[in-house]
Design a protein around this motif. Structure first.
Motif, mmCIF file in Angstrom:
data_model
loop_
_atom_site.group_PDB
_atom_site.id
_atom_site.type_symbol
_atom_site.label_atom_id
_atom_site.label_comp_id
_atom_site.label_asym_id
_atom_site.label_seq_id
_atom_site.Cartn_x
_atom_site.Cartn_y
_atom_site.Cartn_z
ATOM 1 N N LYS A 116 0.823 -1.213 0.000
ATOM 2 C CA LYS A 116 0.000 0.000 0.000
ATOM 3 C C LYS A 116 0.855 1.260 0.000
ATOM 4 O O LYS A 116 0.405 2.320 -0.406
ATOM 5 N N CYS A 117 2.025 1.177 0.555
ATOM 6 C CA CYS A 117 2.856 2.360 0.792
ATOM 7 C C CYS A 117 3.977 2.514 -0.234
ATOM 8 O O CYS A 117 4.460 3.616 -0.468
ATOM 9 N N CYS A 120 4.584 5.178 -3.061
ATOM 10 C CA CYS A 120 5.057 6.522 -2.722
ATOM 11 C C CYS A 120 6.400 6.491 -1.999
ATOM 12 O O CYS A 120 7.311 7.228 -2.335
ATOM 13 N N HIS A 121 6.505 5.641 -0.985
ATOM 14 C CA HIS A 121 7.715 5.668 -0.151
ATOM 15 C C HIS A 121 8.828 4.773 -0.684
ATOM 16 O O HIS A 121 9.913 4.736 -0.106
ATOM 17 N N PRO A 133 8.656 11.520 1.508
ATOM 18 C CA PRO A 133 9.755 11.392 2.478
ATOM 19 C C PRO A 133 10.139 9.933 2.714
ATOM 20 O O PRO A 133 9.326 9.032 2.496
ATOM 21 N N PRO A 134 11.381 9.718 3.152
ATOM 22 C CA PRO A 134 11.837 8.349 3.429
ATOM 23 C C PRO A 134 11.255 7.829 4.736
ATOM 24 O O PRO A 134 10.942 8.599 5.640
ATOM 25 N N SER A 138 13.925 7.703 9.361
ATOM 26 C CA SER A 138 12.990 8.748 9.775
ATOM 27 C C SER A 138 12.663 8.617 11.256
ATOM 28 O O SER A 138 12.282 7.544 11.730
ATOM 29 N N LEU A 148 3.272 7.545 14.941
ATOM 30 C CA LEU A 148 3.389 6.775 13.699
ATOM 31 C C LEU A 148 2.039 6.163 13.316
ATOM 32 O O LEU A 148 1.612 6.236 12.158
ATOM 33 N N LEU A 156 -1.567 12.448 6.349
ATOM 34 C CA LEU A 156 -0.832 13.587 6.904
ATOM 35 C C LEU A 156 -0.855 14.735 5.908
ATOM 36 O O LEU A 156 -0.744 14.519 4.704
ATOM 37 N N GLY A 158 0.461 19.068 5.426
ATOM 38 C CA GLY A 158 1.221 20.189 5.966
ATOM 39 C C GLY A 158 2.676 19.834 6.122
ATOM 40 O O GLY A 158 3.073 18.688 5.933
ATOM 41 N N ASN A 168 6.322 19.016 2.288
ATOM 42 C CA ASN A 168 5.022 19.648 2.486
ATOM 43 C C ASN A 168 4.057 19.092 1.451
ATOM 44 O O ASN A 168 3.779 19.713 0.437
ATOM 45 N N GLY A 169 3.581 17.901 1.744
ATOM 46 C CA GLY A 169 2.695 17.245 0.786
ATOM 47 C C GLY A 169 1.444 16.762 1.460
ATOM 48 O O GLY A 169 1.058 17.260 2.519
ATOM 49 N N MET A 171 -0.390 13.054 2.445
ATOM 50 C CA MET A 171 -0.455 11.596 2.428
ATOM 51 C C MET A 171 -1.901 11.192 2.699
ATOM 52 O O MET A 171 -2.492 11.644 3.667
ATOM 53 N N PRO A 172 -2.490 10.361 1.808
ATOM 54 C CA PRO A 172 -3.874 9.927 2.037
ATOM 55 C C PRO A 172 -3.959 8.954 3.210
ATOM 56 O O PRO A 172 -2.994 8.234 3.482
HETATM 57 C C1 HEC Z 1 -0.030 8.423 -2.081
HETATM 58 C C2 HEC Z 1 1.290 8.446 -1.497
HETATM 59 C C3 HEC Z 1 1.493 7.850 -0.137
HETATM 60 C C4 HEC Z 1 1.113 6.601 0.339
HETATM 61 C C5 HEC Z 1 0.338 5.529 -0.394
HETATM 62 C C6 HEC Z 1 1.617 6.515 1.674
HETATM 63 N N1 HEC Z 1 2.264 7.667 1.998
HETATM 64 FE FE1 HEC Z 1 3.175 8.071 3.760
HETATM 65 N N2 HEC Z 1 3.550 9.965 3.140
HETATM 66 C C7 HEC Z 1 3.263 10.477 1.918
HETATM 67 C C8 HEC Z 1 3.582 11.891 1.893
HETATM 68 C C9 HEC Z 1 3.434 12.820 0.691
HETATM 69 C C10 HEC Z 1 4.079 12.211 3.168
HETATM 70 C C11 HEC Z 1 4.490 13.592 3.645
HETATM 71 C C12 HEC Z 1 3.217 14.353 3.983
HETATM 72 C C13 HEC Z 1 3.469 15.798 4.366
HETATM 73 O O1 HEC Z 1 4.363 16.415 3.805
HETATM 74 O O2 HEC Z 1 2.717 16.311 5.225
HETATM 75 C C14 HEC Z 1 4.062 10.970 3.929
HETATM 76 C C15 HEC Z 1 4.506 10.846 5.223
HETATM 77 C C16 HEC Z 1 4.618 9.653 5.921
HETATM 78 C C17 HEC Z 1 5.241 9.496 7.222
HETATM 79 C C18 HEC Z 1 5.891 10.588 8.053
HETATM 80 C C19 HEC Z 1 7.184 11.078 7.431
HETATM 81 C C20 HEC Z 1 8.220 10.003 7.259
HETATM 82 O O3 HEC Z 1 8.689 9.843 6.143
HETATM 83 O O4 HEC Z 1 8.548 9.297 8.216
HETATM 84 C C21 HEC Z 1 5.163 8.171 7.543
HETATM 85 C C22 HEC Z 1 5.696 7.496 8.793
HETATM 86 C C23 HEC Z 1 4.456 7.509 6.464
HETATM 87 N N3 HEC Z 1 4.144 8.443 5.504
HETATM 88 C C24 HEC Z 1 4.161 6.157 6.442
HETATM 89 C C25 HEC Z 1 3.369 5.544 5.452
HETATM 90 C C26 HEC Z 1 2.953 4.170 5.501
HETATM 91 C C27 HEC Z 1 3.358 3.155 6.547
HETATM 92 C C28 HEC Z 1 2.167 3.967 4.400
HETATM 93 C C29 HEC Z 1 1.424 2.699 3.998
HETATM 94 C C30 HEC Z 1 0.594 2.050 4.961
HETATM 95 C C31 HEC Z 1 2.126 5.218 3.663
HETATM 96 N N4 HEC Z 1 2.864 6.158 4.336
HETATM 97 C C32 HEC Z 1 1.462 5.400 2.461
HETATM 98 C C33 HEC Z 1 2.732 9.777 0.860
HETATM 99 C C34 HEC Z 1 2.207 8.514 0.932
#
Ligand code: HEC
Length: 255
Positions: A116-117, A120-121, A133-134, A138, A148, A156, A158, A168-169, A171-172
Motif C-alpha cells: 500500500k505504501c 510513494c515511499h 519522504p523516506p 525517519s 506513527l 498527513l 502540511g 510539504n505534501g 499523504m492519504p
Molecule cells: C499516495 C502516497 C502515499 C502513500 C500511499 C503513503 N504515503 Fe506516507 N507519506 C506520503 C507523503 C506525501 C508524506 C508527507 C506528507 C506531508 O508532507 O505532510 C508521507 C509521510 C509519511 C510518514 C511521516 C514522514 C516520514 O517519512 O517518516 C510516515 C511514517 C508515512 N508516511 C508512512 C506511510 C505508511 C506506513 C504507508 C502505507 C501504509 C504510507 N505512508 C502510504 C505519501 C504517501
C-alpha cells in the motif's frame, strides 16, 4: 426566344399529365446518390475496396497461414526444451515455519501490507528524495509509536521535517486497517527499514485504532501529532522472540 418558351413550358402546370413523375424522381435520386458518393470520396479520400480484391486477399492469407502452420518448427508452440521438468510451485504454506518469533510473523505480514505504501515511499523505504519522504532513517518511524500509528491511519498534511529535510505534501489516510495489519506494517517499517528491534503488538494497534476513531476525520498535522500523540502506544510490551502461530498471531503455547 427559345429560352423563354422553354421556361414557360416548365412553369406552367402540367394539366395534361404528360410527365412521368416516377421516372423524374428516379433520375433525381440517381444524381443525388452519385453526388453523395463523390462527396464522400473528396472528404475521406478513400474508395471502398472492390469485393474481388477483398476475396483474393482472404484466399492468400488462408493458404499462407496453412503453409506456415504446417511447415516445421517455425510456429511450434511447445515452449519448453526437451527434458525440461517444471519446478514445484513454492507456496507460502510450505516455505518457512508456521510457528516462530512474533517479530518475524508480523514483519512477514507487514511486508504484504507495505505494498500500500511502496508506490510513494519506495520498496526500500527511501522515499523519492523530493515529494515523498523516506521511512528509512525517519524519526517519525523509529520514534513514538502513537504518532506513527496516527500518521498511517489518518494520513498527513502540511509541512513535516524528515531526516533533516522539510516536506510539504499530502499523504492519504491508509485506514481501514485491521489491528493485526497496522501492527504488522508498523513492525515491518521499524525493523526492515530501521533497526528499532521491538514489535508493535496487535493489542497496541487496536488501541491506536480506537484513538483514530474518536478523532474527527481528515489528515492529521504535525501540530496535532506533537500535541496529542507524542508517546508510545499503551499496552503490554511484547517480547519480539515470543513464539506465535503465523496464522493467528497467538502464542504458540496456547495452541
Ligand atoms: C499516495 C502516497 C502515499 C502513500 C500511499 C503513503 N504515503 Fe506516507 N507519506 C506520503 C507523503 C506525501 C508524506 C508527507 C506528507 C506531508 O508532507 O505532510 C508521507 C509521510 C509519511 C510518514 C511521516 C514522514 C516520514 O517519512 O517518516 C510516515 C511514517 C508515512 N508516511 C508512512 C506511510 C505508511 C506506513 C504507508 C502505507 C501504509 C504510507 N505512508 C502510504 C505519501 C504517501
Amino acid at each position: 426566344m427559345a429560352n423563354s418558351q422553354h421556361t414557360n413550358k416548365i412553369d406552367r402546370p402540367d394539366l395534361e399529365d404528360s410527365t412521368n413523375v416516377v421516372e423524374k424522381h428516379e433520375k433525381l435520386l440517381e444524381i443525388s446518390a452519385s453526388q453523395a458518393r463523390e462527396n464522400q470520396i473528396s472528404e475521406t479520400g478513400m474508395e471502398p475496396v472492390s469485393l474481388w480484391v477483398f476475396l483474393a486477399s482472404a484466399i492468400v492469407l488462408l493458404i499462407g497461414g496453412g503453409v506456415l502452420g504446417a511447415g516445421g518448427k517455425l510456429f511450434s508452440y511447445n515452449p519448453h526444451p526437451e527434458g525440461y521438468t517444471r519446478p514445484d510451485f513454492a507456496s507460502d504454506a510450505d516455505t518457512g515455519p508456521t510457528i516462530g518469533p512474533i517479530a518475524e510473523a508480523l514483519a512477514k505480514r507487514g511486508k504484504n501490507i507495505y505494498a500500500k505504501c511502496s508506490g510513494c515511499h519506495g520498496s526500500t523505504g527511501s522515499g523519492d528524495g523530493n515529494q515523498y519522504p523516506p521511512l528509512a532513517g525517519s524519526e517519525w518511524v523509529t520514534g513514538n509509536t502513537a504518532r506513527l500509528a496516527q500518521i498511517i491511519l489518518n494520513g498527513l498534511s502540511g509541512p513535516i521535517d524528515v531526516a533533516g529535510k522539510t516536506y510539504n505534501g499530502n499523504m492519504p489516510a491508509q485506514a481501514p486497517l485491521t489491528a493485526a495489519e497496522l501492527a504488522a506494517v508498523m513492525t515491518y517499517i521499524r525493523n526492515e527499514f530501521n533497526d528499532v528491534g521491538d514489535v508493535v503488538s496487535v493489542e497496541q494497534a487496536a488501541g491506536a485504532i480506537r484513538v483514530y476513531e474518536s478523532r474527527p476525520q481528515g489528515a492529521i498535522t504535525v501540530k496535532e501529532l506533537d500535541a496529542d500523540h507524542d508517546q508510545m502506544l499503551e499496552g503490554e510490551v511484547v517480547d519480539p522472540s515470543t513464539s506465535v502461530n503465523f496464522e493467528t498471531l497467538q502464542p504458540a503455547a496456547a495452541e
